[in-house]
Design a protein around this motif. Structure first.
Motif, PDB file in Angstrom:
ATOM      1  N   TYR A  61       1.134  -1.028  -0.037  1.00 53.52           N
ATOM      2  CA  TYR A  61      -0.014   0.381  -0.028  1.00 53.52           C
ATOM      3  C   TYR A  61       1.146   1.830  -0.012  1.00 53.52           C
ATOM      4  O   TYR A  61       0.690   2.472   0.597  1.00 53.52           O
ATOM      5  N   SER A  62       1.841   1.112  -0.981  1.00 56.47           N
ATOM      6  CA  SER A  62       2.527   2.653  -0.821  1.00 56.47           C
ATOM      7  C   SER A  62       3.390   2.692  -2.169  1.00 56.47           C
ATOM      8  O   SER A  62       3.901   3.730  -2.756  1.00 56.47           O
ATOM      9  N   LEU A  63       1.968   3.423  -3.258  1.00 59.63           N
ATOM     10  CA  LEU A  63       2.355   3.776  -4.435  1.00 59.63           C
ATOM     11  C   LEU A  63       2.576   5.373  -3.918  1.00 59.63           C
ATOM     12  O   LEU A  63       1.319   5.563  -3.608  1.00 59.63           O
ATOM     13  N   ILE A  64       3.796   5.950  -4.942  1.00 60.13           N
ATOM     14  CA  ILE A  64       3.993   6.984  -4.796  1.00 60.13           C
ATOM     15  C   ILE A  64       3.634   7.643  -6.085  1.00 60.13           C
ATOM     16  O   ILE A  64       4.331   7.105  -6.803  1.00 60.13           O
ATOM     17  N   ARG A  65       2.467   8.686  -5.850  1.00 54.01           N
ATOM     18  CA  ARG A  65       2.218   9.542  -7.217  1.00 54.01           C
ATOM     19  C   ARG A  65       3.431  10.396  -7.977  1.00 54.01           C
ATOM     20  O   ARG A  65       3.231  11.583  -6.749  1.00 54.01           O
ATOM     21  N   LEU A  66       3.456  10.461  -9.431  1.00 56.41           N
ATOM     22  CA  LEU A  66       4.541  11.569  -9.596  1.00 56.41           C
ATOM     23  C   LEU A  66       4.058  11.859 -10.320  1.00 56.41           C
ATOM     24  O   LEU A  66       4.237  13.176 -10.606  1.00 56.41           O
ATOM     25  N   GLY A  67       3.138  11.849 -10.658  1.00 54.81           N
ATOM     26  CA  GLY A  67       2.654  13.200 -12.089  1.00 54.81           C
ATOM     27  C   GLY A  67       0.783  12.293 -12.812  1.00 54.81           C
ATOM     28  O   GLY A  67       1.239  11.219 -12.690  1.00 54.81           O
ATOM     29  N   ALA A  68       0.209  13.100 -13.094  1.00 51.97           N
ATOM     30  CA  ALA A  68      -1.124  12.801 -13.701  1.00 51.97           C
ATOM     31  C   ALA A  68      -1.552  13.926 -14.607  1.00 51.97           C
ATOM     32  O   ALA A  68      -0.735  14.735 -14.587  1.00 51.97           O
ATOM     33  N   TYR A  69      -2.078  13.447 -16.093  1.00 51.07           N
ATOM     34  CA  TYR A  69      -2.046  14.220 -16.934  1.00 51.07           C
ATOM     35  C   TYR A  69      -3.709  13.695 -17.877  1.00 51.07           C
ATOM     36  O   TYR A  69      -3.650  12.587 -17.405  1.00 51.07           O
ATOM     37  N   THR A  70      -3.978  14.519 -17.734  1.00 48.70           N
ATOM     38  CA  THR A  70      -5.754  14.573 -18.563  1.00 48.70           C
ATOM     39  C   THR A  70      -5.371  14.647 -20.023  1.00 48.70           C
ATOM     40  O   THR A  70      -5.001  15.598 -20.477  1.00 48.70           O
ATOM     41  N   PHE A  71      -6.227  13.583 -20.754  1.00 48.08           N
ATOM     42  CA  PHE A  71      -5.737  14.001 -22.471  1.00 48.08           C
ATOM     43  C   PHE A  71      -8.008  13.521 -22.678  1.00 48.08           C
ATOM     44  O   PHE A  71      -8.722  13.331 -22.259  1.00 48.08           O
ATOM     45  N   GLU A  72      -8.370  15.055 -23.783  1.00 46.35           N
ATOM     46  CA  GLU A  72      -9.577  13.869 -23.947  1.00 46.35           C
ATOM     47  C   GLU A  72     -10.113  13.628 -24.622  1.00 46.35           C
ATOM     48  O   GLU A  72     -10.485  12.634 -24.420  1.00 46.35           O
ATOM     49  N   GLU A  73      -8.809  12.062 -25.644  1.00 42.75           N
ATOM     50  CA  GLU A  73      -8.703  10.937 -25.996  1.00 42.75           C
ATOM     51  C   GLU A  73      -7.636  10.748 -25.622  1.00 42.75           C
ATOM     52  O   GLU A  73      -6.806  10.790 -25.293  1.00 42.75           O
ATOM     53  N   MET A  74      -8.005   9.080 -26.243  1.00 41.94           N
ATOM     54  CA  MET A  74      -6.582   8.493 -25.815  1.00 41.94           C
ATOM     55  C   MET A  74      -5.504   8.916 -26.121  1.00 41.94           C
ATOM     56  O   MET A  74      -5.356   8.519 -27.880  1.00 41.94           O
ATOM     57  N   PRO A  75      -4.492   9.075 -25.909  1.00 40.76           N
ATOM     58  CA  PRO A  75      -2.826   9.115 -27.075  1.00 40.76           C
ATOM     59  C   PRO A  75      -2.987   8.059 -27.567  1.00 40.76           C
ATOM     60  O   PRO A  75      -2.893   7.087 -26.824  1.00 40.76           O
ATOM     61  N   SER A  76      -2.389   8.737 -28.250  1.00 39.12           N
ATOM     62  CA  SER A  76      -1.015   7.424 -28.954  1.00 39.12           C
ATOM     63  C   SER A  76       0.614   7.157 -28.573  1.00 39.12           C
ATOM     64  O   SER A  76       0.429   8.038 -27.435  1.00 39.12           O
ATOM     65  N   LEU A  77       0.439   6.406 -28.078  1.00 44.04           N
ATOM     66  CA  LEU A  77       1.839   5.547 -27.386  1.00 44.04           C
ATOM     67  C   LEU A  77       2.736   6.409 -27.559  1.00 44.04           C
ATOM     68  O   LEU A  77       3.578   7.264 -26.922  1.00 44.04           O
ATOM     69  N   ASP A  78       3.135   7.057 -28.779  1.00 40.84           N
ATOM     70  CA  ASP A  78       4.321   8.176 -29.398  1.00 40.84           C
ATOM     71  C   ASP A  78       3.785   8.897 -28.401  1.00 40.84           C
ATOM     72  O   ASP A  78       4.189   9.784 -27.846  1.00 40.84           O
ATOM     73  N   GLU A  79       2.720   9.722 -28.343  1.00 36.54           N
ATOM     74  CA  GLU A  79       2.882  10.871 -27.280  1.00 36.54           C
ATOM     75  C   GLU A  79       2.507  11.096 -26.307  1.00 36.54           C
ATOM     76  O   GLU A  79       2.996  12.069 -25.367  1.00 36.54           O
ATOM     77  N   LEU A  80       1.849   9.954 -25.538  1.00 42.90           N
ATOM     78  CA  LEU A  80       1.862   9.523 -23.967  1.00 42.90           C
ATOM     79  C   LEU A  80       3.268   9.050 -23.958  1.00 42.90           C
ATOM     80  O   LEU A  80       3.693  10.056 -23.146  1.00 42.90           O
ATOM     81  N   GLN A  81       4.634   8.842 -24.654  1.00 42.57           N
ATOM     82  CA  GLN A  81       5.963   8.913 -24.027  1.00 42.57           C
ATOM     83  C   GLN A  81       6.655  10.034 -24.544  1.00 42.57           C
ATOM     84  O   GLN A  81       7.599  10.293 -23.365  1.00 42.57           O
ATOM     85  N   ARG A  82       6.150  10.713 -25.039  1.00 45.13           N
ATOM     86  CA  ARG A  82       6.897  11.865 -25.325  1.00 45.13           C
ATOM     87  C   ARG A  82       6.069  13.178 -23.735  1.00 45.13           C
ATOM     88  O   ARG A  82       7.233  13.761 -23.469  1.00 45.13           O
ATOM     89  N   THR A  83       5.247  12.888 -23.612  1.00 36.47           N
ATOM     90  CA  THR A  83       4.516  13.387 -22.663  1.00 36.47           C
ATOM     91  C   THR A  83       5.466  13.098 -21.369  1.00 36.47           C
ATOM     92  O   THR A  83       5.779  13.878 -20.436  1.00 36.47           O
ATOM     93  N   ILE A  84       5.389  11.841 -21.146  1.00 33.53           N
ATOM     94  CA  ILE A  84       5.851  11.459 -19.704  1.00 33.53           C
ATOM     95  C   ILE A  84       7.410  11.785 -19.936  1.00 33.53           C
ATOM     96  O   ILE A  84       7.790  12.400 -18.913  1.00 33.53           O
ATOM     97  N   PHE A  85       8.096  11.435 -21.374  1.00 31.04           N
ATOM     98  CA  PHE A  85       9.480  11.566 -21.081  1.00 31.04           C
ATOM     99  C   PHE A  85       9.907  13.224 -21.130  1.00 31.04           C
ATOM    100  O   PHE A  85      10.981  13.599 -20.020  1.00 31.04           O
ATOM    101  N   ALA A  86       9.011  13.997 -21.405  1.00 26.74           N
ATOM    102  CA  ALA A  86       8.899  15.638 -21.060  1.00 26.74           C
ATOM    103  C   ALA A  86       9.272  15.320 -19.397  1.00 26.74           C
ATOM    104  O   ALA A  86      10.056  16.791 -19.276  1.00 26.74           O
ATOM    105  N   ASN A  87       8.563  15.068 -18.996  1.00 23.74           N
ATOM    106  CA  ASN A  87       8.126  15.457 -17.321  1.00 23.74           C
ATOM    107  C   ASN A  87       8.966  14.663 -16.176  1.00 23.74           C
ATOM    108  O   ASN A  87       9.074  14.906 -15.008  1.00 23.74           O
ATOM    109  N   HIS A  88       9.085  13.581 -16.796  1.00 22.42           N
ATOM    110  CA  HIS A  88       9.723  12.103 -16.254  1.00 22.42           C
ATOM    111  C   HIS A  88      10.549  11.608 -16.962  1.00 22.42           C
ATOM    112  O   HIS A  88      11.267  10.275 -16.713  1.00 22.42           O
TER     113      HIS A  88
END
Length: 98
Positions: A61-88
């Motif tokens: 029971y120890s998950l630590i949330r590092l960030g959360a992002y909201t999209f209007e539609e399901m992003p492509s894996l490339d878009e998701l990867q770019r978003t996460i890489f830019a922040n983490h």
């Protein structure tokens, strides 16, 4: 009032992330509840995709949330990867091109 109902969740980029890090994709249904003196009405307002980056240090029971992002539609894996890489970028096991 806005009510969020968790519809589904999955882990992505499992082999690309350092051990203990996870990317969770959640689909939430958004409902506006309108109250009047005579009635309560629920209106389906559509859906939104919530992407969370979490770290599991290995304790129960120890998950630590590092960030959360909201999209209007399901992003492509490339878009998701770019978003996460830019922040983490530090959570990826290998360098990923942005």
């Amino acid at each position: 009032m806005i009510v969020h109902e968790l519809m589904s969740m999955e882990s992505v980029f499992a082999e690309e992330l350092k051990e203990g890090y996870h990317v969770l994709v959640g689909k939430y249904k958004t409902v506006d509840v309108i109250t009047d003196t005579d009635c309560v009405q629920e209106i389906d307002c559509g859906t939104e995709e919530i992407v969370e980056v979490v770290f599991d240090p290995g304790n129960e029971y120890s998950l630590i949330r590092l960030g959360a992002y909201t999209f209007e539609e399901m992003p492509s894996l490339d878009e998701l990867q770019r978003t996460i890489f830019a922040n983490h970028c530090d959570i990826f096991a290998e360098a990923v091109s942005a």
